[in-house]
Design an enzyme around this catalytic site. Structure first.
Site, PDB file in Angstrom:
ATOM      1  N   LYS A   1      -0.107   3.714  -2.609  1.00 18.05           N
ATOM      2  CA  LYS A   1      -1.157   4.722  -2.465  1.00 18.05           C
ATOM      3  C   LYS A   1      -0.596   6.139  -2.363  1.00 18.05           C
ATOM      4  O   LYS A   1      -1.330   7.111  -2.557  1.00 18.05           O
ATOM      5  CB  LYS A   1      -2.022   4.390  -1.249  1.00 18.05           C
ATOM      6  CG  LYS A   1      -2.907   3.164  -1.489  1.00 18.05           C
ATOM      7  CD  LYS A   1      -3.549   2.653  -0.219  1.00 18.05           C
ATOM      8  CE  LYS A   1      -4.408   1.415  -0.532  1.00 18.05           C
ATOM      9  NZ  LYS A   1      -4.668   0.591   0.641  1.00 18.05           N
TER      10      LYS A   1
ATOM     11  N   SER B   1      -5.891   3.041   5.090  1.00 19.11           N
ATOM     12  CA  SER B   1      -5.381   2.351   3.897  1.00 19.11           C
ATOM     13  C   SER B   1      -6.515   1.735   3.087  1.00 19.11           C
ATOM     14  O   SER B   1      -6.451   0.579   2.653  1.00 19.11           O
ATOM     15  CB  SER B   1      -4.355   1.275   4.292  1.00 19.11           C
ATOM     16  OG  SER B   1      -3.521   0.943   3.196  1.00 19.11           O
TER      17      SER B   1
ATOM     18  N   SER C   1       0.794  -1.236   0.000  1.00 19.50           N
ATOM     19  CA  SER C   1       0.000   0.000   0.000  1.00 19.50           C
ATOM     20  C   SER C   1       0.821   1.279   0.000  1.00 19.50           C
ATOM     21  O   SER C   1       0.245   2.376  -0.032  1.00 19.50           O
ATOM     22  CB  SER C   1      -0.948   0.011   1.198  1.00 19.50           C
ATOM     23  OG  SER C   1      -2.030  -0.851   0.975  1.00 19.50           O
TER      24      SER C   1
END
Length: 316
Positions: free
Chosen positions: A91, A147, A88
């Site tokens: 992101k 997240s 993640s």
């Protein structure tokens, strides 16, 4: 890869001179010239700082780096240029592409597929509901703090347009930033279509973090521990809490993003400012999936750099 102790002393000592002399604040640095135009200016210290070891001890992560948060100059690293899955942390780039598009108050409807996408890929969720309407700014909090893969999918769908279009923009931005060892295949960093489809290196992630944290909007979102979104005419109430344990527990931490998949293990991209000195770091695959161990690695790295400096500051 290990950077020599002489470079470490020069970079951090120069930062110490800046901090003690109050030449610039963190806010002034963030609004200064682009990263590529900044050149570090070193001054010879009158006394040596008391470095006791050439590198931080006990860091588990096979890939890691710690850098000056202004120029991105690497102070210490391990496997600096080895590409690995980053989960993640991807992101961060998703946020940059959305922010770069402008209009943070643009209303965006959460598509039903964003929920199915999370369930199908066992992705972390911000608890969004199909059909509710949030602004881009609100979706950034939904993506960065808990997240939320549902929020990442929603942003990609809106700004691509479509997933493929958005992923192309992520990779175009990576090339623009000179991140030659980075590739994105999913806006959340999920293992789609394969475990290693989205990857980067410690060196590239340090450069990405320096870019991202120079943007006030990104700093605001990435540095938030919690965010409350009241219920509105087109959205449910949401309360989001950061997954970044370092942000909650280590003094001076101001961001930025966790990551965890089976392939990537526990990862953490982080920035801390102590005594006016910003340091950016990353740890990749600190453990099979324990975020606390990634946080512990980051603490070891930051303490190694900060402790000899802070102990010499004339603070009562």
């Amino acid at each position: 890869m290990r950077t020599c102790a002489r470079l470490l002393r020069a970079v951090v000592t120069a930062a110490l001179v800046v901090a003690v002399g109050q030449i610039a604040t963190v806010e002034q640095v963030a609004s200064a010239a682009p990263i590529a135009a900044r050149t570090p200016s070193f001054q010879s210290p009158r006394t040596q700082l008391p470095w006791t070891t050439a590198e931080p001890e006990g860091v588990r992560a096979p890939g890691a780096a710690l850098a000056d948060g202004i120029t991105g100059t690497v102070l210490w690293s391990r496997e600096l240029n080895t590409p690995v899955p980053i989960a993640s942390i991807a992101k961060v780039m998703t946020a940059l592409v959305a922010i770069g598009a402008g209009d943070l108050e643009r209303p965006i409807t959460v598509p039903p597929e964003s929920i199915a996408y999370c369930v199908r890929n066992d992705g972390s969720s911000a608890g969004l509901a199909a059909g509710e309407v949030l602004t881009t700014h609100q979706l950034l909090y939904a993506m960065m703090l808990p997240s939320g893969c549902d929020a990442a999918y929603t942003l990609a769908e809106a700004y691509g347009p479509g997933q493929d279009g958005f992923i192309a923009k992520m990779n175009d931005t990576a090339r623009l930033f000179g991140l030659g060892a980075t590739q994105f295949a999913d806006p959340s960093g999920l293992p789609i279509p394969a475990d290693d489809s989205t990857y980067s290196t410690p060196a590239d992630l340090i450069a990405l973090a320096v870019r991202a944290m120079s943007l006030p909007v990104f700093r605001e979102v990435a540095g938030a521990a919690t965010y409350h979104l009241p219920a509105g005419p087109a959205n449910r109430e949401h309360q989001w809490r950061t997954t970044n344990q370092l942000l909650r527990e280590y003094p001076g931490t101001i961001g930025i993003k966790t990551g965890s998949t089976d392939a990537a293990g526990a990862c953490l991209l982080f920035e801390s400012v102590r005594a006016g000195i910003p340091l950016i770091g990353v740890v990749l695959h600190s453990s099979p999936g324990n975020g606390a161990l990634a946080k512990d690695d980051a603490v070891r790295m930051l303490d190694w750099a900060y402790d000899p400096i802070v102990s010499r500051l004339p603070i009562g």
